[in-house]
Design a protein around this motif. Structure first.
Motif, PDB file in Angstrom:
ATOM      1  N   HIS A   1       9.263  10.543  -3.409  1.00  0.00           N
ATOM      2  CA  HIS A   1      10.971  10.076  -4.132  1.00  0.00           C
ATOM      3  C   HIS A   1      10.825   8.961  -3.628  1.00  0.00           C
ATOM      4  CE1 HIS A   1      11.380  14.341  -4.742  1.00  0.00           C
ATOM      5  NE2 HIS A   1      11.883  13.647  -5.365  1.00  0.00           N
ATOM      6  N   SER A   2      10.867   8.259  -2.357  1.00  0.00           N
ATOM      7  CA  SER A   2      11.163   6.659  -1.746  1.00  0.00           C
ATOM      8  C   SER A   2      10.379   6.204  -0.704  1.00  0.00           C
ATOM      9  CB  SER A   2      12.720   6.946  -1.650  1.00  0.00           C
ATOM     10  OG  SER A   2      12.455   7.922  -0.160  1.00  0.00           O
ATOM     11  N   ARG A   3      10.036   5.271  -0.081  1.00  0.00           N
ATOM     12  CA  ARG A   3       9.129   5.118   0.686  1.00  0.00           C
ATOM     13  C   ARG A   3       9.611   5.770   2.366  1.00  0.00           C
ATOM     14  NH1 ARG A   3      10.281  -1.645   0.253  1.00  0.00           N
ATOM     15  NH2 ARG A   3       8.985  -2.090  -0.954  1.00  0.00           N
ATOM     16  N   THR A   4      10.622   5.722   2.366  1.00  0.00           N
ATOM     17  CA  THR A   4      11.943   6.749   3.437  1.00  0.00           C
ATOM     18  C   THR A   4      11.310   8.151   3.291  1.00  0.00           C
ATOM     19  OG1 THR A   4      13.484   5.401   3.789  1.00  0.00           O
ATOM     20  CG2 THR A   4      13.983   7.713   4.273  1.00  0.00           C
ATOM     21  N   GLU A   5      10.555   8.293   1.770  1.00  0.00           N
ATOM     22  CA  GLU A   5      10.352   9.762   2.573  1.00  0.00           C
ATOM     23  C   GLU A   5       8.320   9.426   2.774  1.00  0.00           C
ATOM     24  OE1 GLU A   5       8.726  13.271  -0.747  1.00  0.00           O
ATOM     25  OE2 GLU A   5       9.869  11.825  -1.608  1.00  0.00           O
ATOM     26  N   PHE A   6       7.935   8.770   2.481  1.00  0.00           N
ATOM     27  CA  PHE A   6       6.310   8.542   2.927  1.00  0.00           C
ATOM     28  C   PHE A   6       6.470   8.366   4.665  1.00  0.00           C
ATOM     29  CE2 PHE A   6       3.380   5.387   3.699  1.00  0.00           C
ATOM     30  CZ  PHE A   6       2.565   6.293   2.935  1.00  0.00           C
TER      31      PHE A   6
ATOM     32  N   GLU B   1       0.902  -1.267   0.263  1.00  0.00           N
ATOM     33  CA  GLU B   1      -0.148  -0.046  -0.056  1.00  0.00           C
ATOM     34  C   GLU B   1       0.942   1.288   0.171  1.00  0.00           C
ATOM     35  OE1 GLU B   1      -3.348   2.125   0.012  1.00  0.00           O
ATOM     36  OE2 GLU B   1      -3.131  -0.196  -0.476  1.00  0.00           O
ATOM     37  N   ILE B   2       2.185   1.475   0.581  1.00  0.00           N
ATOM     38  CA  ILE B   2       3.202   2.415   0.497  1.00  0.00           C
ATOM     39  C   ILE B   2       3.515   2.271  -0.428  1.00  0.00           C
ATOM     40  CG2 ILE B   2       4.646   3.154   1.881  1.00  0.00           C
ATOM     41  CD1 ILE B   2       4.363   1.915   4.553  1.00  0.00           C
ATOM     42  N   ASP B   3       3.819   1.806  -1.206  1.00  0.00           N
ATOM     43  CA  ASP B   3       4.520   1.832  -2.661  1.00  0.00           C
ATOM     44  C   ASP B   3       3.606   2.416  -3.477  1.00  0.00           C
ATOM     45  OD1 ASP B   3       6.988   0.499  -1.599  1.00  0.00           O
ATOM     46  OD2 ASP B   3       6.390  -1.525  -1.852  1.00  0.00           O
ATOM     47  N   LYS B   4       2.278   1.674  -3.267  1.00  0.00           N
ATOM     48  CA  LYS B   4       0.859   2.392  -4.451  1.00  0.00           C
ATOM     49  C   LYS B   4       0.737   3.660  -4.169  1.00  0.00           C
ATOM     50  CE  LYS B   4      -1.653  -1.861  -4.767  1.00  0.00           C
ATOM     51  NZ  LYS B   4      -2.768  -2.587  -4.398  1.00  0.00           N
ATOM     52  N   LEU B   5       0.942   4.582  -3.069  1.00  0.00           N
ATOM     53  CA  LEU B   5       1.009   5.851  -2.841  1.00  0.00           C
ATOM     54  C   LEU B   5       2.588   6.432  -2.605  1.00  0.00           C
ATOM     55  CD1 LEU B   5      -1.116   5.305   1.228  1.00  0.00           C
ATOM     56  CD2 LEU B   5      -1.969   6.396  -1.541  1.00  0.00           C
ATOM     57  N   VAL B   6       2.804   6.152  -2.370  1.00  0.00           N
ATOM     58  CA  VAL B   6       4.707   6.532  -3.134  1.00  0.00           C
ATOM     59  C   VAL B   6       4.448   6.822  -4.554  1.00  0.00           C
ATOM     60  CG1 VAL B   6       7.026   6.616  -3.276  1.00  0.00           C
ATOM     61  CG2 VAL B   6       5.791   5.939  -1.297  1.00  0.00           C
ATOM     62  N   ARG B   7       4.609   5.782  -5.045  1.00  0.00           N
ATOM     63  CA  ARG B   7       3.954   6.224  -7.153  1.00  0.00           C
ATOM     64  C   ARG B   7       2.751   6.769  -7.490  1.00  0.00           C
ATOM     65  NH1 ARG B   7       4.600   0.921  -6.588  1.00  0.00           N
ATOM     66  NH2 ARG B   7       2.323   0.615  -6.901  1.00  0.00           N
TER      67      ARG B   7
ATOM     68  N   GLU C   1       8.351   8.818   6.482  1.00  0.00           N
ATOM     69  CA  GLU C   1       9.165  10.232   7.577  1.00  0.00           C
ATOM     70  C   GLU C   1       7.594  11.025   7.387  1.00  0.00           C
ATOM     71  OE1 GLU C   1      11.949  13.079   6.122  1.00  0.00           O
ATOM     72  OE2 GLU C   1      13.134  11.454   7.243  1.00  0.00           O
ATOM     73  N   ARG C   2       7.319  11.347   5.750  1.00  0.00           N
ATOM     74  CA  ARG C   2       5.979  12.464   6.491  1.00  0.00           C
ATOM     75  C   ARG C   2       4.651  11.728   7.258  1.00  0.00           C
ATOM     76  NH1 ARG C   2       5.030  14.759   0.527  1.00  0.00           N
ATOM     77  NH2 ARG C   2       6.892  15.576   0.029  1.00  0.00           N
ATOM     78  N   ALA C   3       4.243   9.883   7.438  1.00  0.00           N
ATOM     79  CA  ALA C   3       3.539   9.749   7.783  1.00  0.00           C
ATOM     80  C   ALA C   3       3.925   9.590   9.160  1.00  0.00           C
ATOM     81  CB  ALA C   3       3.341   8.278   8.144  1.00  0.00           C
ATOM     82  N   VAL C   4       4.947   9.833  10.122  1.00  0.00           N
ATOM     83  CA  VAL C   4       5.600   9.397  11.027  1.00  0.00           C
ATOM     84  C   VAL C   4       5.094  10.727  11.262  1.00  0.00           C
ATOM     85  CG1 VAL C   4       7.973   9.090  13.039  1.00  0.00           C
ATOM     86  CG2 VAL C   4       7.031   7.567  11.117  1.00  0.00           C
ATOM     87  N   GLU C   5       5.912  12.278  11.034  1.00  0.00           N
ATOM     88  CA  GLU C   5       5.914  13.389  11.447  1.00  0.00           C
ATOM     89  C   GLU C   5       4.337  13.554  11.473  1.00  0.00           C
ATOM     90  OE1 GLU C   5       7.615  15.699   8.510  1.00  0.00           O
ATOM     91  OE2 GLU C   5       9.197  15.743   9.622  1.00  0.00           O
TER      92      GLU C   5
END
Length: 114
Positions: A36-41, A25-31, A43-47
């Motif tokens: 740019h990456s799972r990491t960015e996703f 699901e994260i990969d779909k949302l990243v695309r 990081e934003r979710a945690v923030e």
């Protein structure tokens, strides 16, 4: 969760395990969001979650006997024209069910108006 300093020294690195369906699901949302990456996703979710928790009102629920809760609610209501039961419970740190029960009892006795 494991935490270590990244080689470049910029941000600490953590490794975490997630269920495969969540990663997909994260990969779909990243695309779809052009991140740019799972990491960015992540990081934003945690923030976002940290901000939500920081802004959330945390209510500490105290132990109440029925008689003490009744007296506290009557004191709280003195001088107030109207208030919500949820506001009473929040202000007094009282379990919401108990607050509704006491206010219901007070209403039946005619001490408060529903």
């Amino acid at each position: 969760m494991h935490c270590m300093q990244s080689a470049k020294g910029r941000k600490p690195t953590i490794s975490l395990r997630l269920p495969r369906r969540l990663i997909e699901e994260i990969d779909k949302l990243v695309r779809s969001t052009r991140m740019h990456s799972r990491t960015e996703f992540v990081e934003r979710a945690v923030e976002t979650y940290v901000d939500d928790l920081r802004e959330a009102l945390i209510v500490v629920v105290q132990e109440w006997t029925e008689s003490k809760a009744r007296a506290a609610i009557l004191r709280y209501l003195k001088g107030r024209r109207a208030t919500y039961v949820t506001d009473i419970a929040e202000a007094l740190g009282m379990d919401l069910d108990l607050a509704f029960r006491i206010v219901g009892s007070l209403a039946k006795e005619g001490q408060v108006v529903d």
